[in-house]
Write a protein that holds these residues in place. Structure first.
Motif, PDB file in Angstrom:
ATOM      1  N   VAL D 172       0.871  -1.180   0.037  1.00 17.28           N
ATOM      2  CA  VAL D 172       0.011   0.068  -0.016  1.00 17.28           C
ATOM      3  C   VAL D 172       0.892   1.410  -0.020  1.00 17.28           C
ATOM      4  O   VAL D 172       0.615   2.188  -0.688  1.00 17.28           O
ATOM      5  CB  VAL D 172      -1.104  -0.034   1.379  1.00 17.28           C
ATOM      6  CG1 VAL D 172      -1.673   1.253   1.441  1.00 17.28           C
ATOM      7  CG2 VAL D 172      -1.927  -1.221   0.981  1.00 17.28           C
ATOM      8  N   SER D 173       2.067   1.129   0.554  1.00 17.08           N
ATOM      9  CA  SER D 173       2.733   2.513   0.946  1.00 17.08           C
ATOM     10  C   SER D 173       3.378   2.692  -0.575  1.00 17.08           C
ATOM     11  O   SER D 173       3.550   3.793  -0.920  1.00 17.08           O
ATOM     12  CB  SER D 173       3.768   2.224   2.066  1.00 17.08           C
ATOM     13  OG  SER D 173       4.871   3.575   1.783  1.00 17.08           O
ATOM     14  N   ASP D 176       0.848   4.229  -2.575  1.00 14.98           N
ATOM     15  CA  ASP D 176       0.685   5.615  -2.389  1.00 14.98           C
ATOM     16  C   ASP D 176       1.789   6.297  -2.981  1.00 14.98           C
ATOM     17  O   ASP D 176       1.469   7.573  -2.908  1.00 14.98           O
ATOM     18  CB  ASP D 176       0.377   5.515  -0.892  1.00 14.98           C
ATOM     19  CG  ASP D 176      -0.991   4.970  -0.726  1.00 14.98           C
ATOM     20  OD1 ASP D 176      -1.872   4.866  -1.271  1.00 14.98           O
ATOM     21  OD2 ASP D 176      -1.288   4.835   0.612  1.00 14.98           O
ATOM     22  N   MET D 217      -7.571  -1.778   1.356  1.00 15.07           N
ATOM     23  CA  MET D 217      -6.703  -0.460   0.620  1.00 15.07           C
ATOM     24  C   MET D 217      -5.915  -1.216  -0.706  1.00 15.07           C
ATOM     25  O   MET D 217      -5.776  -0.809  -1.654  1.00 15.07           O
ATOM     26  CB  MET D 217      -5.747   0.181   1.533  1.00 15.07           C
ATOM     27  CG  MET D 217      -6.278   1.134   2.510  1.00 15.07           C
ATOM     28  SD  MET D 217      -4.716   1.971   3.454  1.00 15.07           S
ATOM     29  CE  MET D 217      -5.570   1.992   5.073  1.00 15.07           C
TER      30      MET D 217
END
Lengths: 388, 446, 137, 574
Positions: D172-173, D176, D217
């Protein structure tokens, strides 16, 4: 006031114990008595070994000096826990130790009777001004009894009371003194006889009320603790203020009412009584009194104030290691370079004088010369310095 | 955004350095604010690190220098964050640059000025075990390599006399006319990495710190055993500079201590004291090293094995028991430690010539002020409060402000470094979010 | 009595496993005899028999070739190539009257500091028994 | 294919002018090796025009002394005798480049890790060895040549192996941060260990509630491609250009080209067969099994529960501490006590690992709630036996010196995290090392906790070693940040250690092509006939071809035969 081990465990933080052993590593008794370990007592309590604890000797050995609780990282209030155990053990009729082999305890129990008529004023010096009522009450404590019971070692405890009265008169105070003052109950409470303690407390509270005192002056730290904390615990906020002579004197000095005109040229070291010091945090007042006396060179022992070592006995429960501890403490006093040991507790004074007195079998308690030192109460020294 | 995304990192210790270089290496503009004249932080003060026994400054110095030399990093040493406004994506920050009274561009760090400076003062970086001059280099590997004048002690700045350094400096770097200046920067996010301090050991009279010369704290030991430290790395005790026969380490002084207001475990003491004990043995194989512990907390990777080695290969002695008190022999200045060996259940005493206290690690003294400036919350111990200790360990209570390393609670170097890189990722996420309109690209109808 | 024979050993280590293992021995303070000198190469597969023979010619009493464990090679299978080359070299050594036992191949990983120290200690012991390299004039 | 981009090359004076810098490293070297002697010795070596010593050569001061010596003595070769090139070569190389000396004209001698630290009790011999090592390096330095590096383009997408909390967080990071991610999970469903847990500390949040948002997410992100029931079959290539072959449980294979790899494969939990009667005595279970019944509510109220820690850890065959077991036991003890206040709960421990900011508070609260902690020693572990339908645990409490007999209807074993079975295989597929404990080994325990030594590959979570959720999450973000660096830059410089083929010597035999593990060297038809040619970007510089070439036509840049043989010669030239 907890009277059962289980209740005490919660109230005195016993359950938080980390088993780190700092208590036992601090305990003056554990150093000389390998069988004694506050930490193990606590862990056994946590393990639910109630009987083992209540029937064990350790409960009665504890000096309740609060050195362990002073240092415990988890704030385990071990002496309070021990007191509750003593109370429960006593309630269960388990054989327990008594103040001074029972003799004192008997007298103290006797005083729980409302009828008893004591001779409590005989010691008052001739010409001293005292009264039955007044703003300031001097709660004498059991000094007169000590001199009788302990006369073998000539404790001369009443000299303390006499000094206090003389000083009060000199500064223009006429203290009230109760003809029928009872034992404060300290010793019975700490030997588990909570019911007798409550009786004594009640009787004293009534007597004090009769005098109309706003201030109750104590020269005995054990009594001081008992009124200030344990009476308050029983009766709620007290209708009078309780002060110790050392605090009262230092106030008088501040107000310029207490003057020392006689110089005392001695090297003096002060021994903090556990109950005055750690229990009630009175450390500065007595030192202030001493340092205001001209000629006095004030020394400090390696372990002083909150670090001070106990005189080896509480509530008159002398154990086989007490004398050893007293000798250790006296040696420490001498090491400070002093030639006079001043304390502010008649009981500490008696214990120190006792171990040094000729009456004890030297074979059993040889006090080495480097541990011999004069012992005197703060009030007596103050009186001397005032030329009284 | 066409201009470089930018980030402010507060604190120039290993965590701050890591976060800065990770961001700079991917093209971010980084401002690294450090309140001391040099970056490096605590790790620069350590002699070795566990469990690899690496020379601490040796592995840190390259990172310090990389960081300082990096074209994308502006190191603002000897500076303090004064004000913060705005919010995630666009913070405006005012930073106070304290005057060094030395022109950083000219100073070569040769140190001749310090040699001749007449004013000797205590060196707090060496924990006052050594002295320094009113003009000084904080430590040999300091970065940047620029001298600094202590305004409280400089004879010229206090009494208007001397100026010896000025006359002496060939580089003409001394500049008494320097004034504090405030620089304003704009950044997308902020990373806090202010590290830790130590609890005042004189709170524990039973251990005699401050009263007994040969009772020291572990950070003092690190300097004492370090080659570039006050004794040149010779293991000697402070009282008489003689080699000790026995060195004792006392753990949990103020840690796991409700009375001291520190319920928590300081996390690193068990391991660094094992390391320190090993260093004792390496310097002086015939010196005994004894460690007093309560629970031996060796849980990080390779550390249990490290302790086993300390015992097996180096003969370090472990005693389970927190000492009751430490007393000094006034003649020999040696110490008697009274303790209960809780495993043999005996009260014993140990004679030691040097006692090292592992005191509780606490937040930096000025954390409160910084928190106020940043508008973030602190926890009951004064550490920076994280948004959620479970799944958001790097977020503070303010969006766009992240924290890593010791300032959110005790952590060892590797956890701090991992977290530092983590905050770099967080900062990068922020810049992406504000580069785009939508907060997070979400699959339509997915 | 002449002075005690101190064998000289040359080691060729790969950068990823064995050199790192030697570093680990250092940071772990594993003590071993100071008779060894290391030449760092990227991979044990880089070791050309010429290097080994030159070492003996120059006066090495023993040569150690060390790389990653089988399957662990940073370059997939360079270490397997080292095996063939070392075997080949041993044959040549026999021809020129050099005891092939003077040449040793070892797998030492980055985490095996202890093994590195142990390998060196054992090898020094063995080579000492074999005596000086006869090619030494 | 990568387009090559060159960095400017500093011209070299014909005659070598070598400077030698010997480091004291505080007392790390100077305390054993006689540094001044080594310096004196170095001065006398051929082509050495300068030799000096530093307390710390890696300090700004030390580097400044190198730079000024280069200027002052017009040095064109630099040798530093200090520590390991694995940690310090980049620093010294940069210092040289900053004053115009090409970084390939630098050499580093390790007289600390390989000398002073391993010969602490033989200072004379250590000094002698240090001299030999310096002599060898100087001999090599005389033949060093400046080199040009080529830039390698980086594919801006990552593969995360492992779909647990660490892997998902990292994915997810990275998404993002603007990168495409392929998340590979061997199980049919994402979540990893958390799928099996009940509540999590700190905070006592349910594992499900913690998992859901992040799983959401992952699934919502257009940048993340999730591949469950999938294994990594093979990985070829290098940073920025990994060619990955994935294999589904159905046997279907798929190809993938990615720039970086994150290993978040997690850990397994030891099944304590034969320990404390597990598997034999009814009522002896693991913490994981306890969590399961706590979660499902299929636990009938126990009268007494005894938890035994370190079941299978901190023993000779598994010396490490599993880090999370103490807190996990404390957590479950709290849950039990809250549910059944009058149930007796005992925790048998060796050392309670309630470390850091949050955990001591839990330990404290557990004691407050009446959970009883009993210590035991390694050599005297508790004994579990069946006593009718009840279990009996007998333990020797060293803190009171008494044996305690505890009745229990549940005995719960805290068993350690152990490496996943596939770790070994994956480590071979990725060419990355494992630690002695079998977990993946980071590049440096302190300063590179989430990197592998191999460029472009990173790790986080319990794949690296026991860690709890906050620690895994912290590391996951860390690994994501590290992986993002090359991808954000879009290129990295490849070390100039690749082979150069001498067309005139090459006979086109193809041996090199056959041996090259990367297919980076191929024989092609040229005007001069069949000749070997090198694909720079694909080559990783192992030197296998150089060692094999029968005609000596291949020169390994920076590791030339000339350099190595000079080093070999010098080793015995005293």
């Amino acid at each position: 006031m907890e009277t059962r081990m289980e209740d005490a465990m919660a109230k005195t933080n016993v359950r938080y114990c980390l088993k780190c052993g700092k208590c036992t590593g601090s305990c003056p008794l554990a150093r000389v008595n390998p069988e004694y370990s506050p930490r193990q007592t606590v862990e056994r309590a946590i393990l639910g070994r109630k009987d083992q604890i209540l029937r064990g000797k350790g409960v009665w050995w504890c000096l309740t000096c609060e050195l362990c609780s002073e240092r415990c990282p988890q704030e385990v209030r071990y002496p309070d826990f021990i007191r509750a155990c003593r109370i429960e053990a006593t309630a269960k009729g388990i054989e327990h130790m008594c103040a001074h082999g029972g003799m004192l305890a008997e007298l103290q129990r006797a005083m729980t009777s409302p009828e008893v008529k004591q001779d409590r004023l005989g010691w008052i010096p001739k010409g001293a001004k005292v009264s039955g009522t007044g703003d300031l009450l001097y709660f004498v404590g059991c000094l007169p009894y000590f001199d009788v019971i302990m006369e073998k070692i000539k404790p001369d405890s009443v000299a303390i009371g006499q000094s206090v009265v003389k000083i009060l008169n000199r500064v223009g105070v006429t203290p009230a003194i109760m003809p029928n003052e009872r034992c404060c109950g300290h010793d019975l409470l700490w030997t588990g006889e909570v019911e007798s303690f409550k009786k004594l407390a009640k009787l004293n509270m009534d007597e004090i009320a009769k005098t109309g005192a706003k201030t109750v002056l104590m020269s005995c730290p054990e009594g001081y603790r008992t009124l200030k904390l344990d009476y308050a615990d029983l009766f709620g906020e007290l209708p009078f203020e309780v002060v110790h002579t050392s605090e009262f004197f230092s106030r008088l000095i501040d107000e310029g009412r207490m003057k020392f005109d006689k110089s005392i040229d001695r090297k003096v070291v002060y021994h903090d009584p556990c109950r005055l010091g750690r229990h009630l945090r009175v450390f500065d007042a007595p030192r202030k009194v001493l340092s205001s006396i001209s000629g006095v060179q004030l020394k400090e022992m390696e372990r002083s104030r909150a670090e001070a070592m106990c005189c080896g006995v509480d509530a008159w429960m002398c154990n086989s290691n007490s004398k050893q501890m007293q000798i250790e403490r006296l040696r420490e006093a001498r090491m400070s370079g002093a030639d006079l040991l001043v304390t502010a507790c008649p009981k500490c004074q008696i214990h120190f004088r006792c171990v040094m007195s000729e009456k004890l079998p030297k074979s059993v308690f040889p006090v080495p010369d480097e541990a011999k030192i004069d012992v005197m109460d703060l009030s007596e020294l103050a009186a001397k310095a005032m030329g009284l | 955004m066409d201009e470089k995304p930018s980030v402010l990192v507060i604190g120039g210790g290993v965590a701050g350095i890591q976060a800065s270089t990770d961001l700079a290496n991917r093209g971010f503009q980084v401002y690294l604010a450090e309140k001391l004249p040099s970056i490096g932080g605590r790790m620069a003060q350590f002699d070795k690190t566990y469990p690899t026994l690496d020379c601490s400054i040796c592995i840190l110095a390259p990172k310090m220098i990389d960081c300082f030399r990096h074209p994308n990093i502006k190191v603002l040493a000897y500076s303090e964050v004064k004000s913060v406004s705005g919010s995630a994506g666009n913070f405006t920050i005012e930073i106070l640059r304290k005057p060094r009274f030395v022109d950083a561009a000219r100073c070569t760090g040769c140190g001749q000025c310090a040699e001749k400076c007449p004013k000797k003062i205590p060196n707090e970086w060496e924990l006052n075990m050594a002295g320094k001059k009113a003009i000084y280099m904080p430590f040999p590997q300091a970065v940047p390599r620029v001298m600094t004048i202590d305004p409280e002690n400089c004879l010229y700045l206090t009494k208007g006399i001397c100026r010896v350094c000025e006359k002496l400096c060939q580089a003409k770097a001394i500049d008494f006319s320097q004034k504090p200046e405030t620089v304003q920067i704009k950044v997308g996010s902020i990373i806090v990495a202010t590290g830790f301090d130590m609890i005042d050991p004189s709170k524990f009279p039973e251990y005699g710190y401050g009263k007994y010369k040969n009772v020291i704290v572990s950070l003092e030991f690190e300097r004492l055993i370090c080659a570039s430290g006050p004794t040149g790395g010779h293991l000697v005790r402070p009282s008489d500079h003689q080699k000790p026969k026995t060195v004792a380490f006392v753990l949990c002084v103020g840690s796991r201590d409700v009375k001291a207001g520190r319920v928590y475990c300081s996390n690193v003491c068990c391991l660094y004291s094992a390391k320190d004990a090993i260093l004792v043995k390496e310097h002086e194989p015939d010196v005994d090293a004894v460690i007093f512990y309560t629970d031996l907390r060796a849980y990080s990777k390779g550390s249990r094995e490290f302790i086993d080695r300390a015992i097996r290969d180096y003969g370090i002695k472990y005693i389970r028991g927190r000492p009751g008190e430490i007393r000094e022999d006034h003649e020999t200045k040696s110490l008697t430690i009274w303790y209960e060996n809780t495993l043999s259940r005996k009260v014993e005493k140990l004679q030691a010539d040097l006692v090292v206290l592992s005191v509780a690690c606490v937040p930096r003294g000025d954390t409160k002020e910084l928190a106020k400036v940043l508008g973030v919350e602190l926890d009951e111990y004064g550490f920076f409060k994280v948004a959620d200790p479970l799944y958001a360990p790097l977020d503070t209570t303010v969006r766009g402000v992240f924290a890593c390393g010791f300032c959110t609670g005790p952590k060892d170097i590797s956890d701090s470094v991992a977290q530092a890189s983590g905050t770099a990722a967080k900062a990068a996420e922020v810049s992406m979010m504000y580069a785009r309109a939508v907060p997070r690209a979400v699959k339509k109808g997915g | 009595m002449g002075e005690k024979f101190e064998p000289k050993i040359l080691a060729f280590t790969c950068n990823w496993c064995s050199y790192a293992g030697a570093d680990m021995a250092g940071t772990s303070r594993m003590q071993y005899p100071p008779n060894i000198r290391i030449v760092r190469l990227m991979c044990s597969g880089r070791v050309d028999p010429i290097f080994i023979l030159n070492a003996f010619k120059a006066g090495a009493d023993g040569v150690l070739v060390s790389g990653c464990h089988p399957q662990d090679c940073h370059y997939i299978d360079g270490n397997e190539k080292a095996v063939t080359r070392v075997e080949f070299t041993k044959k040549m050594m026999e021809k020129i009257g050099l005891n092939p036992e003077r040449l040793q191949l070892e797998w030492i990983s980055a985490s095996e500091g202890a093994k590195f120290a142990e390998v060196v200690a054992k090898m020094v012991e063995r080579i000492t028994k074999l005596g000086p390299n006869p090619l030494k004039r | 294919m990568q387009q090559a981009e060159t960095v400017k090359k500093a011209e070299i004076a014909e005659k070598p002018r070598i400077g030698v810098f010997v480091c004291h490293c505080g007392t790390n070297i100077g305390g054993i090796v006689n540094v001044p002697e080594v310096v004196k010795y170095a001065k006398a070596l051929p082509d050495v025009v300068y030799a000096g010593e530093n307390l710390y050569t890696c300090s700004e001061e030390g580097l400044a002394s190198i730079k000024s010596a280069i200027k002052e003595h017009n040095l064109n070769r630099v040798v530093v005798a200090s520590c390991s090139p694995r940690t310090h070569e980049p620093l010294f190389r940069a210092a040289c480049e900053s004053v115009g000396v090409n970084k390939y004209l630098f050499d580093l001698v390790n007289i600390r890790d390989h000398c002073s630290w391993v010969h602490m009790h033989e200072p004379e011999k250590a000094t002698e060895k240090a001299m030999d090592l310096v002599r060898m390096a100087v001999a090599r330095a005389r033949h060093l040549e400046a080199q040009e590096e080529t830039a390698v383009q980086i594919t801006k997408s990552a593969m995360v192996i492992g779909g647990g909390v660490a892997g998902m967080t990292a994915a997810v990071s990275l998404a993002d941060q603007g990168f495409d991610v392929t998340l590979v999970e061997k199980e049919p469903k994402l979540g990893g260990m958390l799928n099996h847990l009940h509540l999590l500390y700190p905070g006592m949040k349910s594992a499900g509630d913690t998992l859901e948002p992040i799983r959401g997410m992952v699934e919502d992100s257009p940048r993340i491609r999730v591949m469950t029931s999938t294994d990594v079959k093979s990985v070829k290539g290098f940073v920025g250009n990994f060619d990955v072959t994935l294999q589904g449980k159905d046997g279907k294979e798929s190809q993938l080209k990615i720039g970086t790899i994150l290993v978040a494969t997690g850990a397994a939990v030891l099944a304590p067969k034969g320990l404390y009667g597990y598997g034999e005595l009814k009522g002896v279970i693991t913490q994981l099994e306890l969590e399961d019944v706590l979660k499902s509510g299929n636990l009938k109220k126990p009268k007494s529960v005894v938890m035994i820690l370190c079941a299978g850890s901190r023993i000779p065959e598994r010396p490490y501490c599993s880090r999370i077991c103490c807190m996990n036991a404390i957590k479950n003890a709290l849950i039990l006590k809250e549910r059944y206040p009058d149930t007796d709960v005992y925790i048998l421990y060796r050392d309670i690992q309630a470390y850091g900011r949050n955990y001591e508070e839990y330990y404290r609260r557990t004691r407050e709630m009446g959970v009883t902690f009993i210590m035991f020693l390694k050599d005297d572990p508790p004994v579990v036996s069946a006593d009718g339908k009840e279990l009996k645990v007998s333990v020797n409490d060293p803190l009171i010196g008494e044996r305690l007999d505890l009745k229990a209807d549940l005995v719960v074993l805290s068993t350690p995290f152990i490496p996943q079975e596939m770790s070994k295989g994956l480590s071979q597929v990725l060419r990355v090392p494992l630690s002695p404990d079998g977990f993946f080994m980071e590049a440096h325990a302190k300063l590179r906790p989430v990197d592998f030594a191999t460029e472009g590959i990173f790790l986080c979570g319990t794949a690296r070693g026991p860690a709890d959720v906050p620690e895994s999450v912290g590391q996951a973000f860390g690994a994501a940040a590290r992986a993002a660096i090359p991808m954000a830059l879009g290129k990295v410089m490849a070390e100039a250690i690749t082979p150069a083929v001498d067309i005139d010597l090459c006979i086109g035999c193809g041996l090199c092509e056959r041996l090259c593990p990367y297919g980076a060297i191929k024989v092609e038809q040229t005007s001069k006939g069949k000749k070997a040619s090198v694909a720079e970007a694909a080559c990783k510089g192992c030197g296998v071809c150089g060692a094999a070439c029968p005609e000596q036509a291949i020169t390994m840049r920076h590791f030339t035969n000339k350099q190595i043989l000079a080093q070999v010669e010098a080793a015995f030239a005293r």
